[in-house]
Design a protein around this motif. Structure first.
Motif, PDB file in Angstrom:
ATOM      1  N   THR A  59       0.812  -1.215   0.000  1.00  0.00           N
ATOM      2  CA  THR A  59       0.000   0.000   0.000  1.00  0.00           C
ATOM      3  C   THR A  59       0.850   1.272   0.000  1.00  0.00           C
ATOM      4  O   THR A  59       0.547   2.222  -0.741  1.00  0.00           O
ATOM      5  CB  THR A  59      -0.960   0.010   1.210  1.00  0.00           C
ATOM      6  OG1 THR A  59      -1.787  -1.152   1.166  1.00  0.00           O
ATOM      7  CG2 THR A  59      -1.829   1.250   1.208  1.00  0.00           C
ATOM      8  N   GLU A  92       0.705   4.311  -2.792  1.00  0.00           N
ATOM      9  CA  GLU A  92       0.494   5.714  -2.423  1.00  0.00           C
ATOM     10  C   GLU A  92       1.635   6.592  -2.942  1.00  0.00           C
ATOM     11  O   GLU A  92       1.403   7.727  -3.382  1.00  0.00           O
ATOM     12  CB  GLU A  92       0.371   5.833  -0.899  1.00  0.00           C
ATOM     13  CG  GLU A  92      -0.912   5.181  -0.368  1.00  0.00           C
ATOM     14  CD  GLU A  92      -0.955   5.114   1.142  1.00  0.00           C
ATOM     15  OE1 GLU A  92       0.104   5.388   1.782  1.00  0.00           O
ATOM     16  OE2 GLU A  92      -2.022   4.788   1.701  1.00  0.00           O
ATOM     17  N   GLU A 121       1.045   7.174  -6.595  1.00  0.00           N
ATOM     18  CA  GLU A 121      -0.014   8.165  -6.784  1.00  0.00           C
ATOM     19  C   GLU A 121       0.534   9.581  -6.604  1.00  0.00           C
ATOM     20  O   GLU A 121       0.215  10.493  -7.383  1.00  0.00           O
ATOM     21  CB  GLU A 121      -1.159   7.906  -5.803  1.00  0.00           C
ATOM     22  CG  GLU A 121      -1.961   6.644  -6.129  1.00  0.00           C
ATOM     23  CD  GLU A 121      -3.008   6.336  -5.073  1.00  0.00           C
ATOM     24  OE1 GLU A 121      -3.062   7.085  -4.062  1.00  0.00           O
ATOM     25  OE2 GLU A 121      -3.753   5.353  -5.238  1.00  0.00           O
ATOM     26  N   SER A 122       1.396   9.755  -5.605  1.00  0.00           N
ATOM     27  CA  SER A 122       1.948  11.091  -5.346  1.00  0.00           C
ATOM     28  C   SER A 122       2.912  11.514  -6.461  1.00  0.00           C
ATOM     29  O   SER A 122       3.065  12.707  -6.734  1.00  0.00           O
ATOM     30  CB  SER A 122       2.672  11.118  -3.993  1.00  0.00           C
ATOM     31  OG  SER A 122       3.865  10.341  -4.039  1.00  0.00           O
TER      32      SER A 122
END
Length: 241
Positions: free
Chosen positions: A69, A73, A76-77
């Motif tokens: 996870t 993340e 995504e950033s």
């Protein structure tokens, strides 16, 4: 990151690793080396004169307790597409086959799964997280254990899969990787593999560390020898012609 980017850009340029218009997949295991490779290429993408795209691919071996996870993340950033591919490698090696020396088979299964995913995505170039110390250790292991002078190449074209592997972190020392990951607060997924930390590579790492106490800058001299010899694929002149 500026220091890391300067080393990565010089390595990419020295060995002509990236061409305009390409999509480069980053093989992200969750370890510090691959996570820094991902972050560095995502940043390099923003200003490199040859425009390119970055995607991330993780082979989830099914080892107990691994959670990707934080990597999702991070992607995504960074605005990087992320592909998580579950493959029951841990179960095959440690449950069914009960391998005593699992590293070779694990690497083979990972390479196969990665190749399959790259084919599905239509991507023909992948960045791996091997750094400066990895190259030195590989050369010394080859000499000590196999009686030959050899090392992986900065750029490797695989005929069977038509995939090109690049290693943009080769000018970055392991201590610099650790420092950058800590300062940039990049997420690292711990590897619960039973063989982790007990490999021949770990033995070689410790040996070189001890030898450098007596012979300062030994790793720098070995790395320089790899380029000057040069080992196959390492000639700077060849790539700059």
């Amino acid at each position: 990151m500026q220091h890391i980017l300067s080393l990565v850009r010089r390595c990419v340029e020295d060995y002509d690793m990236i061409q305009a218009g390409e999509t480069v997949a980053v093989g992200v295991s969750g370890g510090k080396d691959s996570v820094l490779t991902l972050a560095a290429l995502a940043r390099l993408r923003e200003f490199y004169p040859k425009p390119f795209q970055v995607e991330a691919v993780t082979i989830d071996s099914g080892a107990p307790g691994m959670d990707f996870t934080p990597i999702r993340e991070l992607c995504e950033s960074l605005e990087v597409p992320y592909h998580l591919v579950p493959v029951p490698i841990y179960e095959i090696i440690f449950v069914h086959r009960k391998e005593k020396n699992p590293c070779s088979l694990c690497a083979k299964l990972r390479r196969g799964a990665l190749s399959t995913e790259l084919g599905r995505l239509g991507i023909s170039k992948i960045a791996l997280g091997h750094h400066y110390d990895d190259a030195v250790e590989t050369m010394v292991m080859s000499l000590f254990l196999e009686g030959r002078i050899s090392c992986f190449q900065p750029v490797t074209y695989l005929d069977r899969t038509k995939v090109t592997q690049i290693r943009p972190l080769l000018y970055v020392e392991e201590r610099e990787v650790r420092g950058a990951v800590r300062r940039l607060d990049l997420p690292v997924v711990d590897n619960p593999c039973p063989a982790n930390g007990t490999t021949r590579r770990e033995e070689m790492k410790l040996l070189l560390r001890d030898l450098e106490k007596t012979y300062p800058q030994l790793k720098k001299k070995i790395f320089g020898a790899i380029q000057r010899y040069p080992l196959y694929g390492w000639s700077l002149e060849e790539h700059q012609e």
